[in-house]
Design an enzyme around this catalytic site. Structure first.
Site, PDB file in Angstrom:
ATOM      1  N   ARG A  15       0.805  -1.230   0.000  1.00  0.00           N
ATOM      2  CA  ARG A  15       0.000   0.000   0.000  1.00  0.00           C
ATOM      3  C   ARG A  15       0.837   1.278   0.000  1.00  0.00           C
ATOM      4  O   ARG A  15       0.459   2.257  -0.637  1.00  0.00           O
ATOM      5  CB  ARG A  15      -0.920  -0.011   1.219  1.00  0.00           C
ATOM      6  CG  ARG A  15      -1.902   1.143   1.316  1.00  0.00           C
ATOM      7  CD  ARG A  15      -2.900   0.915   2.445  1.00  0.00           C
ATOM      8  NE  ARG A  15      -3.767   2.057   2.660  1.00  0.00           N
ATOM      9  CZ  ARG A  15      -4.900   2.295   1.996  1.00  0.00           C
ATOM     10  NH1 ARG A  15      -5.265   1.461   1.056  1.00  0.00           N
ATOM     11  NH2 ARG A  15      -5.642   3.361   2.263  1.00  0.00           N
ATOM     12  N   TYR A  16       1.949   1.299   0.692  1.00  0.00           N
ATOM     13  CA  TYR A  16       2.596   2.576   0.967  1.00  0.00           C
ATOM     14  C   TYR A  16       4.013   2.756   0.417  1.00  0.00           C
ATOM     15  O   TYR A  16       4.344   3.821  -0.085  1.00  0.00           O
ATOM     16  CB  TYR A  16       2.653   2.807   2.481  1.00  0.00           C
ATOM     17  CG  TYR A  16       1.318   2.911   3.175  1.00  0.00           C
ATOM     18  CD1 TYR A  16       0.364   3.845   2.773  1.00  0.00           C
ATOM     19  CD2 TYR A  16       1.003   2.076   4.245  1.00  0.00           C
ATOM     20  CE1 TYR A  16      -0.858   3.950   3.414  1.00  0.00           C
ATOM     21  CE2 TYR A  16      -0.215   2.165   4.901  1.00  0.00           C
ATOM     22  CZ  TYR A  16      -1.147   3.103   4.484  1.00  0.00           C
ATOM     23  OH  TYR A  16      -2.355   3.199   5.119  1.00  0.00           O
ATOM     24  N   ARG A  81      16.209 -27.607   5.950  1.00  0.00           N
ATOM     25  CA  ARG A  81      15.905 -26.656   7.021  1.00  0.00           C
ATOM     26  C   ARG A  81      17.048 -25.654   7.214  1.00  0.00           C
ATOM     27  O   ARG A  81      17.377 -25.263   8.339  1.00  0.00           O
ATOM     28  CB  ARG A  81      15.612 -27.367   8.346  1.00  0.00           C
ATOM     29  CG  ARG A  81      14.470 -28.359   8.286  1.00  0.00           C
ATOM     30  CD  ARG A  81      13.149 -27.677   7.972  1.00  0.00           C
ATOM     31  NE  ARG A  81      12.044 -28.644   7.904  1.00  0.00           N
ATOM     32  CZ  ARG A  81      10.818 -28.359   7.475  1.00  0.00           C
ATOM     33  NH1 ARG A  81      10.540 -27.141   7.059  1.00  0.00           N
ATOM     34  NH2 ARG A  81       9.891 -29.284   7.427  1.00  0.00           N
ATOM     35  N   SER A 108      27.562 -19.412   7.560  1.00  0.00           N
ATOM     36  CA  SER A 108      26.339 -18.803   7.020  1.00  0.00           C
ATOM     37  C   SER A 108      26.342 -17.284   7.182  1.00  0.00           C
ATOM     38  O   SER A 108      25.869 -16.547   6.308  1.00  0.00           O
ATOM     39  CB  SER A 108      25.109 -19.392   7.711  1.00  0.00           C
ATOM     40  OG  SER A 108      24.996 -20.762   7.453  1.00  0.00           O
ATOM     41  N   HIS A 155       1.446  25.175  26.053  1.00  0.00           N
ATOM     42  CA  HIS A 155       0.382  24.361  26.663  1.00  0.00           C
ATOM     43  C   HIS A 155      -0.874  24.344  25.769  1.00  0.00           C
ATOM     44  O   HIS A 155      -1.964  24.064  26.238  1.00  0.00           O
ATOM     45  CB  HIS A 155       0.014  24.864  28.063  1.00  0.00           C
ATOM     46  CG  HIS A 155       1.199  25.200  28.908  1.00  0.00           C
ATOM     47  ND1 HIS A 155       1.876  24.258  29.639  1.00  0.00           N
ATOM     48  CD2 HIS A 155       1.847  26.373  29.118  1.00  0.00           C
ATOM     49  CE1 HIS A 155       2.887  24.837  30.280  1.00  0.00           C
ATOM     50  NE2 HIS A 155       2.889  26.122  29.973  1.00  0.00           N
ATOM     51  N   SER A 286     -14.653  12.702   4.422  1.00  0.00           N
ATOM     52  CA  SER A 286     -15.488  11.847   5.263  1.00  0.00           C
ATOM     53  C   SER A 286     -16.582  11.233   4.400  1.00  0.00           C
ATOM     54  O   SER A 286     -17.154  11.905   3.535  1.00  0.00           O
ATOM     55  CB  SER A 286     -16.115  12.661   6.406  1.00  0.00           C
ATOM     56  OG  SER A 286     -17.130  11.921   7.060  1.00  0.00           O
TER      57      SER A 286
END
Length: 483
Positions: A15-16, A81, A108, A155, A286
Site C-alpha cells: 500500500r505505501y 531446514r 552462514s 500548553h 469523510s
C-alpha cells in the site's frame, strides 16, 4: 497461480512503500547479494593463491548472479531446514564449475550478515536523500513565511506572537539533527568480513595453511570488493555485534519522533484553520460529512511514526540477549523489525514531503485570531506609551486591569468579541495615546527577532548542512502518493 488477495500482505509494501525501498528488501536483492558475496570471496581466494578456483568457475558465478531458481532453493530448504545451504545448492546448479568452491571456508553469517549490512547501507542512502529533500522544501517554506505573524502557543494556550516561518524552523532544526544521526549511522556501518564460525577465522587460517597475513589480506580484500574498504569490524563472534543494529534503528526511531511532532503540529493548526496540508480536488474527507477536510496525510504520518518509534525496542532486546558468540533467536526478529523500520521511515518521509510541499497558510484566519488575543498582550505597550507621555505607571496599570476584566467578561460570559481596544479608545484616561493605538497593536511589533532568526538559521545552519547534498536537491521531484 494463487490469488494474492487471498492471503495477508503487509501494507508497508502493498500500500505505501516506494518501489525502490521495497526492491531493496526484496528476495532478489537479498539473494542476489548473497551470490555477489560468494563471487567476491572466490575471487579474493583465487587472487591470494587458493588452488582449485578456475576462471571458468568465476565466470559461471558472475553470469548467474541474478539467475535464481527460487523453486529449487525452496525445495532444498524444506529438505535441509537451512536457507543458506539451500541457496548454495541452487547457485551450484546454475554455476556447476563453481559448485565445489562456493562458500569455501565461510559460515552462514558470511552471506547473511554481510548482505544485511550492504542492504542496510543502501536503505539508509535512500532515506538520507529523501530527508534532504524534506529539509530543503521545509526550509523554503520557512523562508517564504519568515515574517508572517502568528499566535504562539504554550500548553496549547495562546502565548506571545511568533511567525509561521520561525515555527517551521523549529521543525527543520529537529530534522537536521535526524540528518546528522542518519548520516552518522550510515557511515558507522562496517563489514563483518570473513571471520569464520565463531569469529576466530580458524577455517581461513587452515585454508591458507597457517599464513596469518593471508587471512588478514583476504578479510580486507573482500571488504574492499564489497564497498567497505578499511571498514571490516576488527572482532566479532559468529555475527557482527547486534549493537550495530541498535545504532542504525535508533536513528530512524528518533526521526519517527520528529515526524510525529511535526504532523501533530499541522493537525492542531488545521483544526484552527490556520494551516492545511494539501487537499486534492476530488479527495473525500469523510464518507458521511461531505464538508470535512481531514488532515489524513498528517494522521498517517503519526500512525506510522508510532510504529517506527517502537521498533527500536526489538533491536534493543535482541542485542541484549545474544549469548556468548551468538544466539539464533535474533534471526526471525531481525527479518521483520529492521526492514520494517526502513520501509516505515521511507513511507513517512514520502508523505512528509508531500505535506510540506503543499502546505497552505491562511493569513486572514491567523490575523483574526491575533486580533482576538492581541489586545490583552498589548496592555504592557499601552502602559509604557502612557508613561512616556507623563502618566503614572501604577494608575495606568489599574485602569488597564479594570478594562481588561470587563472585556474578558464579555468574551467568556456573553460569548462576544474582545472589545478591550474599544474600551481603551473610549476611556478618557487614555486620550493621550488614542491616536497611537493602531501602531501599538501592529502584530509585526510583537514578533521580536523571529524573521531575523529565520534568516540566520537558514544561512548559518541549514544551507551548510545541505551543501554536501546539492546533487540530491538538484534532481528532487514531487512526492507521489498512491493513496
Amino acid at each position: 497461480m494463487s490469488d494474492p488477495n487471498a492471503k495477508y500482505q503487509s501494507p508497508l509494501t502493498s500500500r505505501y512503500a516506494s518501489a525502490e525501498m521495497a526492491a531493496n528488501f526484496s528476495n532478489n536483492k537479498r539473494f542476489g547479494t548473497w551470490r555477489r558475496l560468494w563471487l567476491r570471496l572466490a575471487q579474493a581466494e583465487q587472487r591470494l593463491g587458493i588452488p582449485g578456483i578456475s576462471d571458468e568457475a568465476l565466470a559461471q558465478m558472475e553470469a548467474n548472479l541474478d539467475n535464481i531458481d527460487y523453486d529449487v532453493a525452496a525445495a532444498e530448504e524444506k529438505r535441509r531446514r537451512h536457507d543458506v545451504m539451500a541457496h548454495v545448492h541452487a547457485f551450484g546448479l546454475a554455476a556447476p564449475q563453481a559448485a565445489g568452491i562456493i562458500h569455501l571456508g565461510a559460515t552462514s553469517c558470511f552471506v547473511t550478515d554481510n548482505a544485511d549490512l550492504i542492504i542496510f547501507r543502501d536503505a539508509m542512502d535512500l532515506l538520507i536523500e529523501k530527508l534532504v529533500v524534506v529539509v530543503d522544501s521545509l526550509a523554503a517554506f520557512a523562508r517564504e513565511q519568515r515574517a508572517q505573524p502568528t499566535l504562539g502557543f504554550t500548553h496549547f494556550q495562546p502565548a506571545q506572537l511568533t511567525t509561521v516561518g520561525k515555527r517551521a524552523c523549529l521543525w527543520v532544526q529537529e530534522l537536521l539533527w535526524d540528518l546528522r544521526n542518519m548520516q552518522r549511522a550510515r557511515d558507522d556501518l562496517g563489514f563483518r568480513g570473513v571471520k569464520g564460525t565463531t569469529g576466530t577465522q580458524a577455517s581461513f587460517l587452515a585454508l591458507f595453511e597457517g599464513q596469518h597475513d593471508k587471512v588478514e589480506e583476504l578479510d580486507a580484500l573482500v571488504a574492499q570488493l564489497s564497498g567497505f574498504a578499511g571498514k571490516s569490524y576488527p572482532v566479532c563472534g559468529q555475527t557482527y555485534s547486534r549493537k550495530v543494529d541498535v545504532d542504525f534503528v535508533a536513528a530512524l526511531a528518533s526521526f519517527g519522533a520528529t515526524a510525529h511532532r511535526i504532523a501533530t503540529d499541522i493537525r492542531l493548526l488545521a483544526n484552527l484553520k490556520e494551516l492545511e496540508e494539501p487537499f486534492e480536488k476530488d479527495q473525500i474527507g469523510s464518507s458521511a460529512m461531505a464538508y470535512k477536510r481531514n488532515p489524513m496525510r498528517s494522521e498517517r504520518i503519526c500512525s506510522l511514526a508510532r510504529h517506527l518509534m517502537v521498533l527500536v525496542g526489538d533491536v534493543l532486546q535482541t542485542a541484549s540477549v545474544q549469548w556468548l558468540e551468538r544466539s539464533l533467536d535474533d534471526s526471525a526478529n531481525r527479518r521483520i523489525s529492521i526492514p520494517e523500520a526502513c520501509l516505515t521511515a521511507d513511507i513517512v518521509l514520502a508523505t512528509l514531503q508531500n505535506v510540506v510541499e503543499g502546505l497552505v497558510v491562511y493569513p486572514q484566519v491567523i490575523a483574526r485570531r491575533i486580533r482576538s488575543e492581541l489586545p490583552f498582550m498589548a496592555t504592557e505597550n499601552f502602559i509604557m506609551a502612557m508613561v512616556r507621555k507623563g502618566g503614572d505607571r501604577q494608575e495606568c496599570h489599574e485602569q488597564i486591569r479594570v478594562l481588561s476584566h470587563e472585556a474578558a467578561a464579555v468574551v467568556k460570559q456573553q460569548g462576544g468579541d474582545n472589545d478591550l481596544i474599544e474600551r481603551v479608545r473610549r476611556c478618557a484616561y487614555f486620550a493621550p495615546i488614542r491616536d497611537d493605538l493602531d501602531a501599538l497593536l501592529d502584530p509585526a511589533t510583537f514578533i521580536g527577532r523571529a524573521p531575523e532568526q529565520v534568516d540566520r538559521f537558514l544561512r548559518d545552519f541549514v544551507e551548510p548542512a545541505l551543501a554536501p547534498y546539492a546533487h540530491v536537491i538538484a534532481r528532487k521531484k514531487p512526492a507521489e502518493l498512491s493513496v
